[in-house]
Design a protein around this motif. Structure first.
Motif, PDB file in Angstrom:
ATOM      1  N   LEU A  80       0.842  -1.197   0.000  1.00  0.00           N
ATOM      2  CA  LEU A  80       0.000   0.000   0.000  1.00  0.00           C
ATOM      3  C   LEU A  80       0.874   1.241   0.000  1.00  0.00           C
ATOM      4  O   LEU A  80       2.014   1.221   0.463  1.00  0.00           O
ATOM      5  CB  LEU A  80      -0.910  -0.009   1.229  1.00  0.00           C
ATOM      6  N   SER A  86      -5.969   5.079  -0.888  1.00  0.00           N
ATOM      7  CA  SER A  86      -6.340   3.824  -1.543  1.00  0.00           C
ATOM      8  C   SER A  86      -5.243   3.427  -2.516  1.00  0.00           C
ATOM      9  O   SER A  86      -4.475   4.264  -2.989  1.00  0.00           O
ATOM     10  CB  SER A  86      -7.679   3.946  -2.276  1.00  0.00           C
ATOM     11  N   THR A  87      -5.174   2.126  -2.792  1.00  0.00           N
ATOM     12  CA  THR A  87      -4.236   1.585  -3.768  1.00  0.00           C
ATOM     13  C   THR A  87      -4.996   0.539  -4.573  1.00  0.00           C
ATOM     14  O   THR A  87      -5.758  -0.249  -4.012  1.00  0.00           O
ATOM     15  CB  THR A  87      -3.025   0.937  -3.078  1.00  0.00           C
ATOM     16  N   SER A  88      -4.781   0.546  -5.902  1.00  0.00           N
ATOM     17  CA  SER A  88      -5.474  -0.387  -6.789  1.00  0.00           C
ATOM     18  C   SER A  88      -4.505  -1.379  -7.408  1.00  0.00           C
ATOM     19  O   SER A  88      -3.343  -1.048  -7.673  1.00  0.00           O
ATOM     20  CB  SER A  88      -6.198   0.371  -7.902  1.00  0.00           C
ATOM     21  N   THR A 107      -9.412  -2.541  -5.419  1.00  0.00           N
ATOM     22  CA  THR A 107      -8.994  -1.286  -4.788  1.00  0.00           C
ATOM     23  C   THR A 107      -9.179  -1.412  -3.285  1.00  0.00           C
ATOM     24  O   THR A 107     -10.273  -1.724  -2.806  1.00  0.00           O
ATOM     25  CB  THR A 107      -9.815  -0.090  -5.316  1.00  0.00           C
ATOM     26  N   ILE A 108      -8.102  -1.170  -2.564  1.00  0.00           N
ATOM     27  CA  ILE A 108      -8.113  -1.237  -1.098  1.00  0.00           C
ATOM     28  C   ILE A 108      -8.108   0.197  -0.573  1.00  0.00           C
ATOM     29  O   ILE A 108      -7.230   0.991  -0.919  1.00  0.00           O
ATOM     30  CB  ILE A 108      -6.889  -2.009  -0.563  1.00  0.00           C
ATOM     31  N   HIS A 109      -9.097   0.527   0.273  1.00  0.00           N
ATOM     32  CA  HIS A 109      -9.177   1.836   0.928  1.00  0.00           C
ATOM     33  C   HIS A 109      -8.689   1.663   2.361  1.00  0.00           C
ATOM     34  O   HIS A 109      -9.009   0.656   3.014  1.00  0.00           O
ATOM     35  CB  HIS A 109     -10.623   2.340   0.931  1.00  0.00           C
ATOM     36  N   TYR A 110      -7.945   2.645   2.867  1.00  0.00           N
ATOM     37  CA  TYR A 110      -7.315   2.484   4.173  1.00  0.00           C
ATOM     38  C   TYR A 110      -6.904   3.826   4.745  1.00  0.00           C
ATOM     39  O   TYR A 110      -6.892   4.847   4.050  1.00  0.00           O
ATOM     40  CB  TYR A 110      -6.075   1.588   4.055  1.00  0.00           C
ATOM     41  N   ILE A 129      -7.577  -1.165   7.070  1.00  0.00           N
ATOM     42  CA  ILE A 129      -8.407  -1.290   5.867  1.00  0.00           C
ATOM     43  C   ILE A 129      -9.807  -0.795   6.212  1.00  0.00           C
ATOM     44  O   ILE A 129     -10.439  -1.290   7.152  1.00  0.00           O
ATOM     45  CB  ILE A 129      -8.442  -2.748   5.370  1.00  0.00           C
ATOM     46  N   ILE A 132     -13.131  -2.142   0.592  1.00  0.00           N
ATOM     47  CA  ILE A 132     -12.562  -2.756  -0.604  1.00  0.00           C
ATOM     48  C   ILE A 132     -13.593  -2.685  -1.717  1.00  0.00           C
ATOM     49  O   ILE A 132     -14.779  -2.979  -1.496  1.00  0.00           O
ATOM     50  CB  ILE A 132     -12.152  -4.221  -0.351  1.00  0.00           C
ATOM     51  N   ASP A 133     -13.147  -2.262  -2.891  1.00  0.00           N
ATOM     52  CA  ASP A 133     -13.970  -2.286  -4.100  1.00  0.00           C
ATOM     53  C   ASP A 133     -13.281  -3.219  -5.087  1.00  0.00           C
ATOM     54  O   ASP A 133     -12.053  -3.294  -5.114  1.00  0.00           O
ATOM     55  CB  ASP A 133     -14.067  -0.889  -4.738  1.00  0.00           C
TER      56      ASP A 133
END
Length: 178
Positions: A80, A86-88, A107-110, A129, A132-133
């Motif tokens: 990340l 976020s990181t995709s 895609t992880i949102h954190y 975290i 997550i999408d």
């Protein structure tokens, strides 16, 4: 002669004290906080491995290939970005009939915060975290097992993929507009 022995004794004492002060046993091998994602079958709910996908960072500088075709993998570390929220990642399926249009995006949102681990390890970022999408071409679902991402080697999430050919064919046909 006595002076020479005193100097040698002093040098040996300094060496022993210096060497005993360089202890890294309190530091874990992994000095970065990276979420670990295990691969699971959405059909059987059991761990799986694959050698026919690429996983890489979206918008990452340089080479961001984390898993490559031919490399048998049952899990992947997903690094990340500490300066982002976020990181995709792209999951590219590499078998017959699959094109870039069939790729999935995760895609992880954190949130991130600095964490001082120890004198031996120094500081690192930890992540929580928050969501997550993902697209669902073949990636069926994602389960977050532990939202706190530390440098301890545990699975933070599971990526669920269909494992029978019929399910994969119907997903491919659906995404081809058939």
């Amino acid at each position: 002669m006595r002076r020479l022995l005193d100097i040698i004794a002093l040098i040996l004492t300094v060496c022993v004290i210096t060497l005993s002060g360089c202890n890294t046993s309190g530091c874990l091998d992994n000095r970065s906080s990276l979420p670990l994602a295990d691969f699971y079958s959405s059909t059987t709910d059991k761990p799986i491995s694959t050698d026919s996908i690429d996983i890489y960072g979206v918008g990452a500088r340089g080479d961001s290939l984390l898993v490559s075709v031919g490399q048998k993998a049952s899990q992947v570390y997903l690094p990340l970005r500490s300066d982002m929220l976020s990181t995709s990642f792209c999951i590219a399926y590499k078998w017959e009939g699959m094109t870039p249009a069939h790729n999935d995006t995760l895609t992880i949102h954190y949130t991130s915060y600095p964490y001082f681990a120890s004198e031996e390890c120094g500081a690192m970022y930890r992540y929580i975290i928050t969501g997550i999408d993902h697209t669902s071409v073949l990636l069926d679902s994602v389960a977050v097992l532990d939202s706190l991402v530390t440098n301890i080697e545990i699975a933070n999430m599971r990526l669920y993929f269909p494992t029978d050919e019929e399910t994969q064919r119907s997903s491919t046909a659906k995404n081809n507009g058939l």
